[in-house]
Design an enzyme around this catalytic site. Structure first.
Site, PDB file in Angstrom:
ATOM      1  N   GLU A 102    -110.208  63.155  24.651  1.00 21.79           N
ATOM      2  CA  GLU A 102    -110.598  62.511  25.903  1.00 21.79           C
ATOM      3  C   GLU A 102    -110.222  61.038  25.813  1.00 21.79           C
ATOM      4  OE1 GLU A 102    -114.472  61.537  28.723  1.00 21.79           O
ATOM      5  OE2 GLU A 102    -114.703  62.868  26.994  1.00 21.79           O
ATOM      6  N   GLU A 127    -111.766  55.452  22.825  1.00 23.42           N
ATOM      7  CA  GLU A 127    -112.298  54.355  23.641  1.00 23.42           C
ATOM      8  C   GLU A 127    -112.065  53.034  22.916  1.00 23.42           C
ATOM      9  OE1 GLU A 127    -113.444  52.073  26.179  1.00 23.42           O
ATOM     10  OE2 GLU A 127    -113.850  54.125  26.841  1.00 23.42           O
ATOM     11  N   ASP A 154    -106.600  51.830  21.579  1.00 20.12           N
ATOM     12  CA  ASP A 154    -105.909  52.075  22.840  1.00 20.12           C
ATOM     13  C   ASP A 154    -105.435  53.518  22.912  1.00 20.12           C
ATOM     14  OD1 ASP A 154    -104.220  51.397  25.218  1.00 20.12           O
ATOM     15  OD2 ASP A 154    -102.658  51.898  23.770  1.00 20.12           O
ATOM     16  N   ASP A 177    -109.110  53.789  35.229  1.00 17.85           N
ATOM     17  CA  ASP A 177    -109.086  52.586  36.056  1.00 17.85           C
ATOM     18  C   ASP A 177    -107.927  52.674  37.037  1.00 17.85           C
ATOM     19  OD1 ASP A 177    -108.828  49.963  37.094  1.00 17.85           O
ATOM     20  OD2 ASP A 177    -109.705  49.125  35.275  1.00 17.85           O
ATOM     21  N   LYS A 181    -104.655  46.588  42.598  1.00 17.33           N
ATOM     22  CA  LYS A 181    -103.687  45.591  43.051  1.00 17.33           C
ATOM     23  C   LYS A 181    -102.277  46.014  42.656  1.00 17.33           C
ATOM     24  CE  LYS A 181    -106.936  41.722  42.848  1.00 17.33           C
ATOM     25  NZ  LYS A 181    -107.236  40.403  42.241  1.00 17.33           N
ATOM     26  N   THR A 261    -119.618  62.938  35.445  1.00 19.50           N
ATOM     27  CA  THR A 261    -119.557  61.665  34.728  1.00 19.50           C
ATOM     28  C   THR A 261    -120.240  60.617  35.604  1.00 19.50           C
ATOM     29  OG1 THR A 261    -117.527  60.855  35.743  1.00 19.50           O
ATOM     30  CG2 THR A 261    -117.282  62.290  33.827  1.00 19.50           C
ATOM     31  N   LYS A 262    -120.602  59.512  35.005  1.00 19.36           N
ATOM     32  CA  LYS A 262    -121.250  58.432  35.756  1.00 19.36           C
ATOM     33  C   LYS A 262    -120.376  57.988  36.922  1.00 19.36           C
ATOM     34  CE  LYS A 262    -121.428  54.393  33.773  1.00 19.36           C
ATOM     35  NZ  LYS A 262    -121.859  53.274  32.909  1.00 19.36           N
ATOM     36  N   PHE A 263    -119.075  57.954  36.699  1.00 17.16           N
ATOM     37  CA  PHE A 263    -118.174  57.443  37.725  1.00 17.16           C
ATOM     38  C   PHE A 263    -117.907  58.492  38.796  1.00 17.16           C
ATOM     39  CE2 PHE A 263    -117.498  55.296  33.729  1.00 17.16           C
ATOM     40  CZ  PHE A 263    -117.876  54.027  34.113  1.00 17.16           C
ATOM     41  N   GLU A 264    -117.940  59.763  38.415  1.00 21.59           N
ATOM     42  CA  GLU A 264    -117.796  60.822  39.401  1.00 21.59           C
ATOM     43  C   GLU A 264    -119.007  60.812  40.319  1.00 21.59           C
ATOM     44  OE1 GLU A 264    -116.786  65.603  39.463  1.00 21.59           O
ATOM     45  OE2 GLU A 264    -117.223  64.586  37.587  1.00 21.59           O
TER      46      GLU A 264
END
EC number: 2.1.1.33
Length: 282
Positions: A102, A127, A154, A177, A181, A261-264
């Site tokens: 992951e 991570e 990375d 992410d 921009k 997930t938290k972001f989902e």
């Protein structure tokens, strides 16, 4: 570094590169040191950073103690001075099993929640953000989860330097992410070069699973679904969404996401549409 807006995933794993086997060179920027980026020379696009300041989070005393006690067993860190240091996965996990990586695990909430649902799989959370890894170390230690290991580094560099070709059963990139921009699009983890690198690390039949709730990023990914000839794009079959088997048999390992997930969860509360992508290695 692979990340998600204004969150710990802003400090994730998308430090990234240009492409291929030319000698790796260390790159520094500003007053801080940033991760080494491999220079690839195959003409593909790879995510990269020009200048970027990593958020420096601190650990609580309890987190620090838990880290010190458990990281030597559970974690590894990318050694930027070594071009290749392939992991012996069987030795690290103490067994032979399919391994799923992951990229950009953030705080590891969903990683820790999903691992007990797939105890027959080895899960490696990659991570760059140490406080996020510390939370996952705490969860693994507290809940006695045996099938998770972690790498601090990375995502692209870890795949390139630490995993043997055709050694992985799956790769997951959940809610990376979006770098909205236009001038930052080169930092996005989903690029032609990244898809090529992932394909090289997947074994035949292995799965790449990506999810995003960012509409413009989804359009970006839509344009790349057939960019890598080693990957067969299969979309998100309806039968998989309902938990059924589509006949391929091996897909269930990556698509049984019963927990958000938290972001989902954030995206759903904002009424964003979540789009899932699946590829198999030919």
């Amino acid at each position: 570094m692979t990340s998600s807006n204004n969150s710990p995933q802003d400090d994730h794993q998308q430090a990234l590169s240009e492409e291929n086997s030319a000698p790796a060179t260390e790159v520094t920027g500003g007053t801080g040191r940033r991760p080494l980026q491999t220079v690839f020379n195959d003409g593909r696009d790879y995510p990269r950073l020009s200048s970027f300041a990593f958020r420096r989070g601190t650990l609580t005393d309890n987190q620090e103690a838990t880290w010190e006690a458990n990281w030597p067993r559970l974690g590894k860190e990318l050694d930027e001075q070594v071009n290749e240091q392939y992991i012996d996965l069987d030795e690290w996990f103490g067994r032979h099993a399919d391994t799923i990586v992951e990229i950009g695990s953030g705080t590891g909430t969903s990683t820790a929640a999903m691992a007990p649902l797939e105890t027959d799989k080895n899960i490696v959370a990659v991570e760059l953000y140490r406080p996020g890894l510390a939370k996952l170390v705490g969860a693994v230690s507290r809940e006695g989860i045996e099938n998770i290991r972690m790498i601090k580094g990375d995502g692209v560099e870890v795949l390139q330097r630490m995993f043997r070709p055709e050694s992985l059963a799956g790769v997951r990139i959940f809610f990376p992410d979006p770098w909205p921009k236009a001038r930052h699009h080169k930092r996005r983890i989903v690029q032609t070069g990244t898809l090529h690198l992932i394909a090289s690390r997947l074994r035949p039949g292995g799965i790449l699973h990506i999810a995003t709730d960012h509409a413009e990023y989804a359009e970006w990914i839509d344009e790349l679904v057939n960019a890598e000839p080693q990957l067969e794009y299969i979309g998100w079959p309806e039968e998989l969404a309902s938990g059924a088997d589509d006949g391929r048999g091996h897909l269930g390992q990556l698509v049984d996401r019963q927990l958000l997930t938290k972001f989902e969860d954030k995206g759903l509360r904002k009424e964003h549409t979540i789009k899932e992508y699946l590829w198999t290695k030919k």
